[in-house]
Design a protein around this motif. Sequence first.
Motif, PDB file in Angstrom:
ATOM      1  N   ASN A 403       0.829  -1.202   0.000  1.00  0.00           N
ATOM      2  CA  ASN A 403       0.000   0.000   0.000  1.00  0.00           C
ATOM      3  C   ASN A 403       0.866   1.256   0.000  1.00  0.00           C
ATOM      4  O   ASN A 403       0.535   2.261  -0.631  1.00  0.00           O
ATOM      5  N   LEU A 404       1.979   1.168   0.735  1.00  0.00           N
ATOM      6  CA  LEU A 404       2.897   2.310   0.783  1.00  0.00           C
ATOM      7  C   LEU A 404       3.389   2.631  -0.631  1.00  0.00           C
ATOM      8  O   LEU A 404       3.353   3.780  -1.083  1.00  0.00           O
ATOM      9  N   VAL A 405       3.801   1.571  -1.317  1.00  0.00           N
ATOM     10  CA  VAL A 405       4.246   1.748  -2.700  1.00  0.00           C
ATOM     11  C   VAL A 405       3.113   2.349  -3.531  1.00  0.00           C
ATOM     12  O   VAL A 405       3.318   3.266  -4.328  1.00  0.00           O
ATOM     13  N   GLY A 406       1.899   1.879  -3.282  1.00  0.00           N
ATOM     14  CA  GLY A 406       0.732   2.342  -4.036  1.00  0.00           C
ATOM     15  C   GLY A 406       0.481   3.828  -3.851  1.00  0.00           C
ATOM     16  O   GLY A 406       0.293   4.564  -4.824  1.00  0.00           O
ATOM     17  N   TYR A 407       0.496   4.298  -2.599  1.00  0.00           N
ATOM     18  CA  TYR A 407       0.239   5.718  -2.349  1.00  0.00           C
ATOM     19  C   TYR A 407       1.318   6.603  -2.958  1.00  0.00           C
ATOM     20  O   TYR A 407       1.040   7.648  -3.550  1.00  0.00           O
ATOM     21  N   LEU A 408       2.562   6.180  -2.802  1.00  0.00           N
ATOM     22  CA  LEU A 408       3.653   7.006  -3.329  1.00  0.00           C
ATOM     23  C   LEU A 408       3.576   7.101  -4.848  1.00  0.00           C
ATOM     24  O   LEU A 408       3.733   8.173  -5.430  1.00  0.00           O
ATOM     25  N   LYS A 409       3.300   5.961  -5.492  1.00  0.00           N
ATOM     26  CA  LYS A 409       3.209   5.982  -6.959  1.00  0.00           C
ATOM     27  C   LYS A 409       2.038   6.857  -7.403  1.00  0.00           C
ATOM     28  O   LYS A 409       2.139   7.594  -8.377  1.00  0.00           O
ATOM     29  N   THR A 410       0.921   6.769  -6.683  1.00  0.00           N
ATOM     30  CA  THR A 410      -0.255   7.566  -7.061  1.00  0.00           C
ATOM     31  C   THR A 410       0.052   9.056  -6.938  1.00  0.00           C
ATOM     32  O   THR A 410      -0.237   9.845  -7.838  1.00  0.00           O
ATOM     33  N   TYR A 411       0.657   9.432  -5.814  1.00  0.00           N
ATOM     34  CA  TYR A 411       0.974  10.845  -5.599  1.00  0.00           C
ATOM     35  C   TYR A 411       1.885  11.370  -6.709  1.00  0.00           C
ATOM     36  O   TYR A 411       1.612  12.410  -7.319  1.00  0.00           O
ATOM     37  N   PHE A 412       2.962  10.646  -6.958  1.00  0.00           N
ATOM     38  CA  PHE A 412       3.914  11.164  -7.936  1.00  0.00           C
ATOM     39  C   PHE A 412       3.365  11.140  -9.357  1.00  0.00           C
ATOM     40  O   PHE A 412       3.710  11.986 -10.171  1.00  0.00           O
ATOM     41  N   SER A 413       2.482  10.200  -9.644  1.00  0.00           N
ATOM     42  CA  SER A 413       1.924  10.231 -10.998  1.00  0.00           C
ATOM     43  C   SER A 413       1.001  11.443 -11.127  1.00  0.00           C
ATOM     44  O   SER A 413       0.942  12.082 -12.168  1.00  0.00           O
ATOM     45  N   LYS A 414       0.309  11.815 -10.039  1.00  0.00           N
ATOM     46  CA  LYS A 414      -0.512  13.033 -10.092  1.00  0.00           C
ATOM     47  C   LYS A 414       0.360  14.288 -10.178  1.00  0.00           C
ATOM     48  O   LYS A 414      -0.088  15.337 -10.616  1.00  0.00           O
ATOM     49  N   MET A 415       1.605  14.181  -9.706  1.00  0.00           N
ATOM     50  CA  MET A 415       2.520  15.312  -9.836  1.00  0.00           C
ATOM     51  C   MET A 415       3.202  15.303 -11.211  1.00  0.00           C
ATOM     52  O   MET A 415       4.005  16.175 -11.502  1.00  0.00           O
TER      53      MET A 415
END
Lengths: 509, 519
Positions: A403-415
């Motif tokens: 999940n940690l990997v999931g949140y970080l990837k989601t945030y950076f893809s939105k950036m």
Amino acid sequence: MDINSIINSLSPVERKVIPYLKDNISVKEIVSNSNLLEIEVIRALQWLENKKIVKINIDHRSTVKLDKNGILYLSKEIPEKRLLKILKKRSSSIEEFRKFKEFEPEELNYAIGSLKKNGAIIFENKSIKITDKGIALVETNFNEELLLKKIGENTKFLDEFSKIEKLTLEGLKKRTLFVKLDVTKVRNIQLTDLGKSLIKHSSKLKQEFIESLTSSMIISKNYIGKTFRHYDIKGIVPKVFPGKKHFVNETIEYIKRIWLDLGFKEMTGNHIDSCFWNFDALFTPQDHPARDMQDTLFVEGYDNLENSELLKRIKTTHENGWTTGSLGWRYKWDIEQAKKLVARTHTTVLSSRTIANLKKEDIPIKFFAVGKVFRNETLDKTHLFEFYQTEGIVIDKNANFKNLVGYLKTYFSKMGFNQIRLRPAYFPYTEPSLEIDIFHPVHKKWIELGGSGIFRPEVVKPLLGIEIPVLAWGLSVERLITDYYGFTDLRDLYSNDLKKLRSTKVWIK
Amino acid sequence: MPTVTLNRNVVESLIGKKTPIEKLRDRISMLGTDLESISDTEIVVEIFPNRPDMLCEQGFARALSSFLNIKTGLKNYTVQKSGYFCKVEKTLEVWPYTVNAIVKNLKFDDESIREVMQLQEKLGTTLTRHRKKGGIGIYPLDKIKFPIRFTTMKLNEIKFRPLDSSKEMYADEILEKHPAGIKYSNILQNQKEQPVFIDANNQILSIPPIINSYDTGRITQSTKDVFIECSGPDLNILNVALNIIVTSLADMGGKIFSIDVINKNKKITTPDLSPKTMNLDVKYVNKILGLNLKEKEIKKYLMMMGFDYKNKNALVPSYRNDILHQIDLIEEIAIAFGYEHFPTEITSFGSIAEEDQFEKFKRKIQDILVSLSFIQVNAFCLTNEDKINKKMNTNYDTVKLLNSINQEYNAFRYWLLIGRTFNSKNELDHLCVVISNSKTNFTELKQILDALFTALGIEYKLDVLTHPSFIEGRTGSIIIKDKAIGFIGEVHPDVILNWDLENPIVALELNVNELFEKL
């Protein structure tokens, strides 16, 4: 463009100026001939130049005008003339003239010297007498007087003076506050071929055009049958500047938006906090290098920590792991170290406080923060002593590393960064820990953008009372902003240069 | 964090296999060190503080070779008895422990001497916190005679030739004048006596943690066997330091021998290289990682990290000091599994987003002012007394920093900037609105204040106020519900000149926290 469409596009003031145009005419002459204001004439000429009707040549010409004493002697006669008039009545001496106070000392000396040189006066045993030549001179106009009169109250161009006048002027320049010299810009007009043929059509200029369309014209339908003057739509207009948020704040709003979209609650808190919340509650041992004077900014004063159950748990966890199943750091924990105040070194201090205040029924829950953090750094191109960080925690009994990997990837893809790399790292309060790199598409290299991990049981259990996975991250903000706006010097982010603030584009992602 | 420069050839010959540079670059990063650069001859890496065992070629290669699946599992080191002992006679209360070892059969050249010295130095700056938690000494065995004594002596009784000195010096002289003395004398400050190691010939070997003797404490190319001592206040740290050094020397080809350290009636034999065991719960591993690993796989991953796994227990190498909890083993498993191989998945529970109400309020105010054509600035919270008070003709009590290296930024701003302000009791968010142009005046800004409060639906009034930064008779306090929450006025020309400015300035400042409460 043909002559007619040029005529259609002429503004009223241009039309007023055109009849006075001829080669080599100066702006001044147009102003006096046309009774228009100088600023109007200049503006009209600039527009006409844009339309290639005239060419404006700018000359720099020396000018002269009267100074304080020059203006005075224009009405009062120059000192040498007055001196002669007195001597014509009776002889006198320098001492007497001095006592007399009619003359400025410098002017007196100058007048006597000059009159003596011209043979208008002679000295006899300290007494000054007028000569026959002097008597004759009383009735004539001195060159100096003539020049003062010629200059008069207006500014005159030096090149309009005769040789003798120029010579006289040299004398006046040496005397106190007689004349002022300057250089002015003189605009001279040259008609282009287009201009010359336009003048031949000047009768057409009389035609009436509609300038500003007014409400009364519309209501009265007065515009019917008339021609609208054509505007120069390609011309340059005066700049206006919109109100604007600071671009860093705009970025922060965008970051907040991302976390809110992902269902996070906002955390806020003080910039100054105790070492207890900033370090101890995050299982950072008291001899950890991050707590050294050279890394952390300490603030005067202390936080009087109450001797609470939480304090005991944290102390015991540091010393022997308490009931977390950990060995602990195995040293003697000192409350005095925990009382020190610091300018918070990370936004994780907000997470430690938030977890400590959480009730069990609030879980599962997610929090975020965007806030300033401080380091004891010198300010230069690549270092700031205060900067922003964005923090996130996810508290859920089923949360895991995936999940940690999931949140970080989601945030950076939105950036806007789709290629990210998670690399093993070390922080005292997370395990597993990782650092986040983004692959920079232009520089073609990995750029470090923050730290993350799962809070250690030694952090969570003392704060919350139970052990539960807490995913956590603290990410850089400034690096994304410098990249987006193309800054190479971090200091430019907070220099608040008005020109830059006005011209920086808005954050669009 | 320490950066070490490692000899790539030495590392690769220890691994026993050449690895392409691209693969090395990737694997070194993914093992958990920060790779700075890599060339044909050098590997420059930042080692995280939890891995002091990787501060030299040997330890680094050991970790990398098992991570590359070349030599996995717990590495066994044989320790033989040397028959020597060290007697702890007298110690300082703050420096009570020592652990010792001997490593024989070494071949030193310039390169390996550099490696050992780098390891010793980097362990000193990291693991032992600039020697505060322990001193490390390495001596050629042939220069000293056993038994060794660890005792204390008065400063003016200790006399020997220290390293980097041409003559004998007394201890107090060393502490005052020798570079190492100057650097480390603060560790055992205000002590009448200093710890010393003395051999059976009464030679002083060293005064820990300051410096070794030139005669007995210098490794040269002819050195074959070495004696190692670590002394200090933290026995756990000393053991780890000793274990890191002896295992590295063993990887260089040395043979490890133990020494009995006798303190009164208590005897410990060091080095102790037996692995520690830690219980590992497979279910916990899978829960934290979100994976479904079998015990066999967990064992494989632990072995890739230099551990072993037997009967639900992990066997932790004796040179690892960072395994406090089984969560630390889980990270090892995750690293071996590969962070890059984790599936991406966000949590599934429902949650309700919420922006902080006060933050939202501040955003609204910003929006209103931006719509009135204001430009927002964002400036540092840190500033200085001169700017806060002297230039503003005020005398506010500011919050000061104790240790800022920037003298220009040594206090928190008290007022008059948009954003956070600080006083001795509170941190408050202030709003500051400033207009400056050649003909601005009070009316222009009061119109803005009117517009702002109309938009917020709040009624306010102004009372006459005297404020040292503003022109008297053109300054007011802003009152909401009988409470002053800010002020507005024309800035005094003295203040404008203090800032080297020329245009008139009108400014208002509001306590946004109070405004929010009055809503």
